[in-house]
Design an enzyme around this catalytic site. Sequence first.
Site, PDB file in Angstrom:
ATOM      1  CB  CYS A  13      -0.928   0.008   1.208  1.00 53.16           C
ATOM      2  SG  CYS A  13      -1.985   1.468   1.250  1.00 53.16           S
ATOM      3  CE  LYS A  52      -1.009  -6.327  -3.541  1.00 57.72           C
ATOM      4  NZ  LYS A  52      -2.346  -5.719  -3.556  1.00 57.72           N
ATOM      5  CG  HIS A  81       1.411  -3.217  -7.690  1.00 61.64           C
ATOM      6  ND1 HIS A  81       0.141  -3.311  -8.215  1.00 61.64           N
ATOM      7  CD2 HIS A  81       1.895  -2.007  -8.097  1.00 61.64           C
ATOM      8  CE1 HIS A  81      -0.127  -2.201  -8.899  1.00 61.64           C
ATOM      9  NE2 HIS A  81       0.913  -1.403  -8.840  1.00 61.64           N
ATOM     10  N   GLY A 113      -0.864  -5.655 -11.391  1.00 67.72           N
ATOM     11  CA  GLY A 113      -0.610  -4.334 -11.946  1.00 67.72           C
ATOM     12  C   GLY A 113      -1.062  -4.190 -13.384  1.00 67.72           C
ATOM     13  CG  ASP A 114      -0.612  -1.145 -15.228  1.00 72.65           C
ATOM     14  OD1 ASP A 114      -1.258  -0.492 -14.398  1.00 72.65           O
ATOM     15  OD2 ASP A 114       0.536  -0.846 -15.592  1.00 72.65           O
ATOM     16  NE  ARG A 138      -4.892   0.881  -9.557  1.00 73.58           N
ATOM     17  CZ  ARG A 138      -4.147   1.545 -10.437  1.00 73.58           C
ATOM     18  NH1 ARG A 138      -4.478   2.765 -10.793  1.00 73.58           N
ATOM     19  NH2 ARG A 138      -3.075   0.975 -10.957  1.00 73.58           N
TER      20      ARG A 138
END
Length: 280
Positions: A13, A52, A81, A113-114, A138
């Site tokens: 984070c 993570k 990530h 990621g992405d 996301r």
Amino acid sequence: EQGAQIVEVNCGCPSPVVVGNGAGSALLEHADKFWNFVEGLHSALGNKVAVKMRTGFFAESEFEMLLEELKNKDLARLTVHGRTRADRYLGKARWSRIADATNMLRAPVYGSGDVNDIESYEASLKIAPDVTGVFLGRGALRNPWLFTEIRTKKRVHMAPKALKHAVETFAWIQELYEINEAALIETVKQGALSGYAEVEVDAWEKLSNHFHSLLKQQVGWEQLSRGSLSKLKMLWNYFRSSLPDAFFDARFLRASQFSEFLNVFDEACRALPEGNIELW
């Protein structure tokens, strides 16, 4: 020790508040602190520990050193990530660094990621073909049906009515959580969310009606509190980026009541060509 199958240390984070309290990716700032933290948990819990992390705190040149002490540990998994803390969520995730981790560690390595659609999923796997799996973050807020798309390798198409019932379902669940968390937990225990509605209109309508009815039993009203409406609009701000332009109407985020939000939704649907909505 009392039965948890896995304990995951979140060293990813990048939030200033979290990092300022020494948590999240702050644990990556000093390699020895990171190693000691993981070692303490690993010595107590063994292969129940998962980590993570990002590829570094200041720069990705830190990545190999951070991994050095994890190389031979029997972790439950390592999730990487592909950005540093300094990157936050800017730029592109470096899947080549995730590939490096798969070569260095004996533990299962997952990449993150992405991954926002079928194409980015497949492109990521070409760079890091040996990952055990991919985490979706996301991208799943932008398109909650992303899991289905990746599994079936097909774009998801939804009837506007199914999409409306899905939005309503989220809203009623959020409000129920706010006013009576125990009632929400109980209905989930009874199996209210045990199925998967996919894109079926009838299934989403049944879910929406169930939680709407439960909410009315609790409070006798149908509107959302200000807090629940704010959370709905926060989610909508992500989600609408997978929808046609008609759903970018600024009135969605200006709505002061849920009924107003739904009226704008109906207007957007009327502005569309006939047929299903393609999520992209």
